[in-house]
Design a protein around this motif. Structure first.
Motif, PDB file in Angstrom:
ATOM      1  N   PHE A  41       0.938  -1.054   0.173  1.00 32.45           N
ATOM      2  CA  PHE A  41       0.114   0.067  -0.073  1.00 32.45           C
ATOM      3  C   PHE A  41       0.851   1.094   0.214  1.00 32.45           C
ATOM      4  CE2 PHE A  41      -2.677   3.454   1.705  1.00 32.45           C
ATOM      5  CZ  PHE A  41      -3.713   2.965   0.894  1.00 32.45           C
ATOM      6  N   PRO A  42       0.694   2.167  -0.762  1.00 25.92           N
ATOM      7  CA  PRO A  42       1.403   3.535  -1.119  1.00 25.92           C
ATOM      8  C   PRO A  42       1.082   4.531   0.043  1.00 25.92           C
ATOM      9  CG  PRO A  42      -0.596   3.767  -2.517  1.00 25.92           C
ATOM     10  CD  PRO A  42      -0.783   2.216  -1.768  1.00 25.92           C
ATOM     11  N   TRP A  43       1.565   4.363   1.370  1.00 24.39           N
ATOM     12  CA  TRP A  43       1.425   5.326   2.367  1.00 24.39           C
ATOM     13  C   TRP A  43       2.259   6.463   2.153  1.00 24.39           C
ATOM     14  CZ3 TRP A  43      -2.399   3.918   5.112  1.00 24.39           C
ATOM     15  CH2 TRP A  43      -2.738   2.599   5.331  1.00 24.39           C
ATOM     16  N   ARG A  44       1.804   7.600   2.589  1.00 25.05           N
ATOM     17  CA  ARG A  44       2.562   8.713   2.402  1.00 25.05           C
ATOM     18  C   ARG A  44       3.387   9.244   3.653  1.00 25.05           C
ATOM     19  NH1 ARG A  44      -0.381  12.899   2.957  1.00 25.05           N
ATOM     20  NH2 ARG A  44       0.653  14.200   1.915  1.00 25.05           N
ATOM     21  N   SER A  45       4.266   9.933   3.346  1.00 27.91           N
ATOM     22  CA  SER A  45       5.175  10.411   4.453  1.00 27.91           C
ATOM     23  C   SER A  45       4.941  11.785   4.683  1.00 27.91           C
ATOM     24  CB  SER A  45       6.763  10.119   4.275  1.00 27.91           C
ATOM     25  OG  SER A  45       7.392  10.732   5.389  1.00 27.91           O
ATOM     26  N   ASP A  46       4.707  12.146   5.624  1.00 26.72           N
ATOM     27  CA  ASP A  46       3.962  13.783   5.835  1.00 26.72           C
ATOM     28  C   ASP A  46       4.184  13.939   7.375  1.00 26.72           C
ATOM     29  OD1 ASP A  46       2.873  16.178   5.888  1.00 26.72           O
ATOM     30  OD2 ASP A  46       1.210  15.727   4.401  1.00 26.72           O
ATOM     31  N   PRO A  47       5.379  14.405   7.848  1.00 29.49           N
ATOM     32  CA  PRO A  47       5.625  14.781   9.175  1.00 29.49           C
ATOM     33  C   PRO A  47       4.696  15.712   9.743  1.00 29.49           C
ATOM     34  CG  PRO A  47       7.586  14.158   8.121  1.00 29.49           C
ATOM     35  CD  PRO A  47       6.563  14.332   7.032  1.00 29.49           C
ATOM     36  N   ALA A  48       4.484  16.855   8.828  1.00 31.53           N
ATOM     37  CA  ALA A  48       3.664  18.039   9.268  1.00 31.53           C
ATOM     38  C   ALA A  48       2.553  17.680   9.385  1.00 31.53           C
ATOM     39  CB  ALA A  48       4.017  19.055   8.269  1.00 31.53           C
ATOM     40  N   ALA A  49       1.605  16.810   8.647  1.00 31.08           N
ATOM     41  CA  ALA A  49       0.198  16.475   8.860  1.00 31.08           C
ATOM     42  C   ALA A  49       0.150  15.454  10.031  1.00 31.08           C
ATOM     43  CB  ALA A  49      -0.170  15.608   7.467  1.00 31.08           C
ATOM     44  N   LEU A  50       1.253  14.592  10.268  1.00 33.06           N
ATOM     45  CA  LEU A  50       1.094  13.683  11.264  1.00 33.06           C
ATOM     46  C   LEU A  50       1.247  14.415  12.714  1.00 33.06           C
ATOM     47  CD1 LEU A  50       1.270  10.774  12.643  1.00 33.06           C
ATOM     48  CD2 LEU A  50       3.851  10.860  12.286  1.00 33.06           C
ATOM     49  N   ARG A  51       1.931  15.332  12.759  1.00 28.09           N
ATOM     50  CA  ARG A  51       2.134  16.144  13.889  1.00 28.09           C
ATOM     51  C   ARG A  51       1.057  17.061  14.275  1.00 28.09           C
ATOM     52  NH1 ARG A  51       5.205  18.979  17.472  1.00 28.09           N
ATOM     53  NH2 ARG A  51       4.930  21.209  17.773  1.00 28.09           N
ATOM     54  N   ALA A  52       0.199  17.447  13.049  1.00 31.23           N
ATOM     55  CA  ALA A  52      -0.808  18.304  13.071  1.00 31.23           C
ATOM     56  C   ALA A  52      -2.024  17.514  13.606  1.00 31.23           C
ATOM     57  CB  ALA A  52      -1.335  18.794  11.975  1.00 31.23           C
ATOM     58  N   TRP A  53      -1.950  16.120  13.425  1.00 29.28           N
ATOM     59  CA  TRP A  53      -3.047  15.233  13.884  1.00 29.28           C
ATOM     60  C   TRP A  53      -2.808  14.691  15.275  1.00 29.28           C
ATOM     61  CZ3 TRP A  53      -2.080   9.849  15.552  1.00 29.28           C
ATOM     62  CH2 TRP A  53      -3.350   9.045  15.780  1.00 29.28           C
ATOM     63  N   LEU A  62      -1.565  16.768  17.504  1.00 27.77           N
ATOM     64  CA  LEU A  62      -1.674  17.881  18.311  1.00 27.77           C
ATOM     65  C   LEU A  62      -3.116  18.286  18.557  1.00 27.77           C
ATOM     66  CD1 LEU A  62       1.441  20.121  17.435  1.00 27.77           C
ATOM     67  CD2 LEU A  62       1.136  18.618  19.721  1.00 27.77           C
ATOM     68  N   GLY A  63      -4.091  17.630  17.561  1.00 28.03           N
ATOM     69  CA  GLY A  63      -5.363  18.088  17.322  1.00 28.03           C
ATOM     70  C   GLY A  63      -5.273  19.379  16.725  1.00 28.03           C
ATOM     71  N   GLU A  64      -4.905  19.575  15.480  1.00 29.15           N
ATOM     72  CA  GLU A  64      -4.739  20.962  14.654  1.00 29.15           C
ATOM     73  C   GLU A  64      -5.147  20.506  13.313  1.00 29.15           C
ATOM     74  OE1 GLU A  64      -1.177  22.730  15.528  1.00 29.15           O
ATOM     75  OE2 GLU A  64      -1.803  23.329  17.569  1.00 29.15           O
ATOM     76  N   THR A  65      -6.152  19.429  13.174  1.00 33.52           N
ATOM     77  CA  THR A  65      -6.186  18.986  11.568  1.00 33.52           C
ATOM     78  C   THR A  65      -7.336  20.134  11.100  1.00 33.52           C
ATOM     79  OG1 THR A  65      -8.307  17.699  12.129  1.00 33.52           O
ATOM     80  CG2 THR A  65      -5.946  16.770  12.259  1.00 33.52           C
ATOM     81  N   GLY A  66      -8.087  21.062  11.771  1.00 33.62           N
ATOM     82  CA  GLY A  66      -9.037  21.787  11.225  1.00 33.62           C
ATOM     83  C   GLY A  66     -10.269  21.216  11.158  1.00 33.62           C
ATOM     84  N   TYR A  67     -10.360  19.754  11.567  1.00 34.92           N
ATOM     85  CA  TYR A  67     -11.745  19.106  11.753  1.00 34.92           C
ATOM     86  C   TYR A  67     -12.064  18.842  13.317  1.00 34.92           C
ATOM     87  CZ  TYR A  67     -11.646  17.999   6.801  1.00 34.92           C
ATOM     88  OH  TYR A  67     -11.643  18.335   5.360  1.00 34.92           O
ATOM     89  N   ASP A  68     -13.126  19.708  13.883  1.00 35.87           N
ATOM     90  CA  ASP A  68     -13.208  19.866  15.215  1.00 35.87           C
ATOM     91  C   ASP A  68     -13.560  18.498  15.887  1.00 35.87           C
ATOM     92  OD1 ASP A  68     -16.046  19.637  14.054  1.00 35.87           O
ATOM     93  OD2 ASP A  68     -16.606  21.628  14.760  1.00 35.87           O
ATOM     94  N   LEU A  69     -14.205  17.408  15.238  1.00 46.50           N
ATOM     95  CA  LEU A  69     -14.505  16.327  16.129  1.00 46.50           C
ATOM     96  C   LEU A  69     -12.962  15.543  16.123  1.00 46.50           C
ATOM     97  CD1 LEU A  69     -16.476  14.446  17.441  1.00 46.50           C
ATOM     98  CD2 LEU A  69     -16.675  13.197  15.344  1.00 46.50           C
ATOM     99  N   VAL A  70     -12.320  15.471  15.208  1.00 49.61           N
ATOM    100  CA  VAL A  70     -10.979  14.719  15.313  1.00 49.61           C
ATOM    101  C   VAL A  70     -10.079  15.616  16.228  1.00 49.61           C
ATOM    102  CG1 VAL A  70      -8.966  14.210  14.103  1.00 49.61           C
ATOM    103  CG2 VAL A  70     -11.085  14.107  12.932  1.00 49.61           C
ATOM    104  N   ASP A  71     -10.024  16.964  16.241  1.00 50.75           N
ATOM    105  CA  ASP A  71      -9.090  17.756  17.208  1.00 50.75           C
ATOM    106  C   ASP A  71      -9.463  17.559  18.497  1.00 50.75           C
ATOM    107  OD1 ASP A  71      -7.760  18.410  14.793  1.00 50.75           O
ATOM    108  OD2 ASP A  71      -8.698  20.473  14.782  1.00 50.75           O
ATOM    109  N   ALA A  72     -10.919  17.548  18.792  1.00 48.76           N
ATOM    110  CA  ALA A  72     -11.461  17.415  20.090  1.00 48.76           C
ATOM    111  C   ALA A  72     -10.998  16.177  20.786  1.00 48.76           C
ATOM    112  CB  ALA A  72     -12.917  17.622  20.246  1.00 48.76           C
ATOM    113  N   GLY A  73     -11.194  15.130  19.811  1.00 48.20           N
ATOM    114  CA  GLY A  73     -10.711  13.637  20.477  1.00 48.20           C
ATOM    115  C   GLY A  73      -9.165  13.848  20.768  1.00 48.20           C
ATOM    116  N   MET A  74      -8.459  14.288  19.891  1.00 47.91           N
ATOM    117  CA  MET A  74      -7.046  14.159  20.148  1.00 47.91           C
ATOM    118  C   MET A  74      -6.611  14.950  21.440  1.00 47.91           C
ATOM    119  SD  MET A  74      -6.042  12.156  17.835  1.00 47.91           S
ATOM    120  CE  MET A  74      -4.433  11.980  18.121  1.00 47.91           C
ATOM    121  N   LYS A  75      -7.356  15.991  21.447  1.00 47.49           N
ATOM    122  CA  LYS A  75      -6.865  16.910  22.960  1.00 47.49           C
ATOM    123  C   LYS A  75      -7.565  16.150  24.023  1.00 47.49           C
ATOM    124  CE  LYS A  75      -6.845  21.322  20.398  1.00 47.49           C
ATOM    125  NZ  LYS A  75      -5.476  21.458  20.471  1.00 47.49           N
TER     126      LYS A  75
END
Length: 288
Positions: free
Chosen positions: A125-137, A139-152
């Motif tokens: 499977f062609p997984w992506r390497s994206d350190p910035a996006a992984l860090r945003a996830w 920290l709960g900084e994806t811009g999707y409020d349910l995802v971010d609330a859960g991560m916090k």
């Protein structure tokens, strides 16, 4: 050399949010009694609602052997015998315990469940390497409020509501196309109930590479999930507070926002199609 149990932590005490759980057998019994008394009645209907407090909160106690599934089933049967109206929600709760046992069955078949795809056709499977996006996830900084609330919630308490776990995991895997093992490792580090069977089995289920996994085309829409399972925004407000107003709301195009941190880091429609294409085009391998 003996350790002093009264020695206070140095620096900031980051465990304060963990106080919702009382470690030990006594705490486990108390949590079970409270659930049977206050949560079981609405469990079948309310277990997917993070804004409602109807889950058992027994998972950390199960994880550390402070209570056994047999004890829980015994007390569950007693509760149903005393109040037959609890039969349906009790059956649903039993099925969740059975899912836990199923995860251990998978672990016996694949001792490296946390690193090895259960299905071989995901090896390429062609997984992506994206350190910035992984860090945003993380920290709960994806811009999707349910995802971010859960991560916090996860970072503050060592716990996350199960429905939100699925949405957050789906977002990392399918919206960002980041390897499920990255998410499994983060949950393992952060969850009080991180379990050697449940944690990887659940991540593989969401990714589509596990046994009896969710179909690859099941891609949670985090906006629709929030509207359905947290309709008044109670859960999101609890963990995002004043930040909630700065999130882009649920129209398809999105609304430009002066606070760039709250713009979604990826467009849902684009991410969904990218994930479908990646799953469809992956090379297939016959099982060994």
């Amino acid at each position: 050399m003996s350790l002093n149990p009264t020695l206070p932590p140095s620096g900031v005490d980051w465990t304060q949010g963990f106080s919702q759980f009382t470690p030990g057998e006594r705490g486990a019994r108390r949590a079970l009694r409270q659930f049977l008394r206050e949560g079981l009645d609405d469990y079948a209907n309310g277990r997917d609602r993070p804004d409602l407090d109807v889950t058992s909160r027994l998972s950390p106690h199960l994880r550390f052997g402070e209570i056994s599934p047999h004890r829980i089933l015994l007390e569950l049967d007693k509760a149903v015998a005393a109040n037959p109206r609890l039969s349906a929600p009790a059956a649903k709760f039993r099925s969740e315990l059975a899912w836990r046992d199923f995860s251990y069955t998978l672990l016996r078949q694949q001792p490296r469940l946390h690193t090895t795809n259960f299905r071989n056709d995901f090896e390429s499977f062609p997984w992506r390497s994206d350190p910035a996006a992984l860090r945003a996830w993380r920290l709960g900084e994806t811009g999707y409020d349910l995802v971010d609330a859960g991560m916090k919630e996860l970072w503050a308490t060592g716990y996350m509501h199960n429905r939100v776990r699925m949405v957050a995991a789906s977002f990392l895997i399918k919206h960002l196309l980041i390897d499920w093992r990255e998410g499994e490792r983060w949950f393992w580090d952060c969850l009080l109930d991180a379990d050697s069977a449940n944690n990887p089995a659940s991540w593989q289920w969401v990714a589509g590479c596990g046994a009896d996994a969710a179909p690859y085309f099941r891609i949670f829409n985090p906006i629709a999930q929030a509207a359905k399972f947290d309709p008044q925004g109670v859960y999101r407000a609890r963990w995002l507070g004043g930040e909630l107003d700065s999130y882009v709301r649920a129209d398809k195009a999105g609304t430009p926002n002066a606070d760039l941190r709250r713009r979604p880091i990826v467009d849902h429609a684009f991410a969904r199609q990218r994930a479908l294409d990646a799953y469809h085009n992956r090379e297939t391998h016959e099982p060994d």
